[in-house]
Design a protein around this motif. Structure first.
Motif, PDB file in Angstrom:
ATOM      1  N   UNK A   1      65.242  44.446  17.632  1.00  0.00           N
ATOM      2  CA  UNK A   1      65.356  44.291  16.184  1.00  0.00           C
ATOM      3  C   UNK A   1      63.950  44.450  15.635  1.00  0.00           C
ATOM      4  N   UNK A   2      63.812  45.306  14.614  1.00  0.00           N
ATOM      5  CA  UNK A   2      62.493  45.588  14.044  1.00  0.00           C
ATOM      6  C   UNK A   2      62.513  45.404  12.539  1.00  0.00           C
ATOM      7  N   UNK A   3      61.454  44.806  12.007  1.00  0.00           N
ATOM      8  CA  UNK A   3      61.273  44.658  10.566  1.00  0.00           C
ATOM      9  C   UNK A   3      60.541  45.896  10.054  1.00  0.00           C
ATOM     10  N   UNK A   4      61.152  46.584   9.102  1.00  0.00           N
ATOM     11  CA  UNK A   4      60.520  47.778   8.551  1.00  0.00           C
ATOM     12  C   UNK A   4      59.508  47.439   7.467  1.00  0.00           C
ATOM     13  N   UNK A   5      59.333  46.178   7.164  1.00  0.00           N
ATOM     14  CA  UNK A   5      58.330  45.745   6.184  1.00  0.00           C
ATOM     15  C   UNK A   5      57.000  45.431   6.878  1.00  0.00           C
ATOM     16  N   UNK A   6      57.048  44.563   7.898  1.00  0.00           N
ATOM     17  CA  UNK A   6      55.808  44.130   8.544  1.00  0.00           C
ATOM     18  C   UNK A   6      55.638  44.666   9.968  1.00  0.00           C
ATOM     19  N   UNK A   7      56.700  45.245  10.549  1.00  0.00           N
ATOM     20  CA  UNK A   7      56.600  45.813  11.891  1.00  0.00           C
ATOM     21  C   UNK A   7      56.882  44.847  13.028  1.00  0.00           C
ATOM     22  N   UNK A   8      57.209  43.598  12.702  1.00  0.00           N
ATOM     23  CA  UNK A   8      57.541  42.594  13.733  1.00  0.00           C
ATOM     24  C   UNK A   8      58.743  43.082  14.545  1.00  0.00           C
ATOM     25  N   UNK A   9      58.700  42.869  15.860  1.00  0.00           N
ATOM     26  CA  UNK A   9      59.790  43.295  16.741  1.00  0.00           C
ATOM     27  C   UNK A   9      60.254  42.130  17.596  1.00  0.00           C
ATOM     28  N   UNK A  10      61.535  42.143  17.959  1.00  0.00           N
ATOM     29  CA  UNK A  10      62.098  41.134  18.844  1.00  0.00           C
ATOM     30  C   UNK A  10      63.082  41.801  19.790  1.00  0.00           C
ATOM     31  N   UNK A  11      63.063  41.392  21.046  1.00  0.00           N
ATOM     32  CA  UNK A  11      64.044  41.873  22.019  1.00  0.00           C
ATOM     33  C   UNK A  11      65.331  41.089  21.861  1.00  0.00           C
ATOM     34  N   UNK A  12      66.464  41.778  21.976  1.00  0.00           N
ATOM     35  CA  UNK A  12      67.769  41.135  21.838  1.00  0.00           C
ATOM     36  C   UNK A  12      68.701  41.630  22.926  1.00  0.00           C
ATOM     37  N   UNK A  13      69.717  40.830  23.210  1.00  0.00           N
ATOM     38  CA  UNK A  13      70.786  41.246  24.116  1.00  0.00           C
ATOM     39  C   UNK A  13      71.983  41.607  23.251  1.00  0.00           C
ATOM     40  N   UNK A  14      72.509  42.810  23.438  1.00  0.00           N
ATOM     41  CA  UNK A  14      73.608  43.314  22.618  1.00  0.00           C
ATOM     42  C   UNK A  14      74.873  43.320  23.455  1.00  0.00           C
ATOM     43  N   UNK A  15      75.908  42.606  22.986  1.00  0.00           N
ATOM     44  CA  UNK A  15      77.215  42.628  23.644  1.00  0.00           C
ATOM     45  C   UNK A  15      78.030  43.781  23.083  1.00  0.00           C
ATOM     46  N   UNK A  16      78.998  44.205  23.842  1.00  0.00           N
ATOM     47  CA  UNK A  16      79.903  45.233  23.325  1.00  0.00           C
ATOM     48  C   UNK A  16      79.728  46.540  24.059  1.00  0.00           C
ATOM     49  N   UNK A  17      79.608  47.607  23.291  1.00  0.00           N
ATOM     50  CA  UNK A  17      79.545  48.945  23.843  1.00  0.00           C
ATOM     51  C   UNK A  17      78.245  49.184  24.591  1.00  0.00           C
ATOM     52  N   UNK A  18      78.336  49.956  25.651  1.00  0.00           N
ATOM     53  CA  UNK A  18      77.153  50.345  26.391  1.00  0.00           C
ATOM     54  C   UNK A  18      76.549  51.618  25.818  1.00  0.00           C
ATOM     55  N   UNK A  19      75.401  52.038  26.304  1.00  0.00           N
ATOM     56  CA  UNK A  19      74.738  53.233  25.775  1.00  0.00           C
ATOM     57  C   UNK A  19      75.598  54.489  25.826  1.00  0.00           C
ATOM     58  N   UNK A  20      76.370  54.685  26.885  1.00  0.00           N
ATOM     59  CA  UNK A  20      77.228  55.864  26.967  1.00  0.00           C
ATOM     60  C   UNK A  20      78.323  55.826  25.903  1.00  0.00           C
ATOM     61  N   UNK A  21      78.873  54.650  25.613  1.00  0.00           N
ATOM     62  CA  UNK A  21      79.903  54.524  24.587  1.00  0.00           C
ATOM     63  C   UNK A  21      79.339  54.789  23.197  1.00  0.00           C
TER      64      UNK A  21
END
Length: 63
Positions: A31-51
């Motif tokens: 997740x990235x803030x387009x205002x200040x550039x702050x970034x955070x790593x997240x775990x995403x449930x659901x579809x995988x990259x191929x989906x």
């Protein structure tokens, strides 16, 4: 190259406090803030990259 990012409506950046500026990149898990550039790593449930690349593979309706 097309980016598969989604805006996160209604959320504020914890770094700068700006509203509706957070973008989720589910492929990279960031997740990235387009205002200040702050970034955070997240775990995403659901579809995988191929989906995410093949929209028909995730289709649940009648074909």
């Amino acid at each position: 190259m097309m980016r598969l990012a989604h805006i996160l409506d209604g959320l504020r950046c914890s770094g700068c406090g700006a509203l509706d500026v957070l973008w989720l990149d589910p492929v990279r898990g960031i997740v990235e803030c387009h205002e200040c550039g702050e970034k955070a790593s997240v775990m995403v449930d659901g579809l995988g990259p191929a989906d995410l690349l093949d929209p028909l593979s995730a289709w649940d309706g009648d074909r």
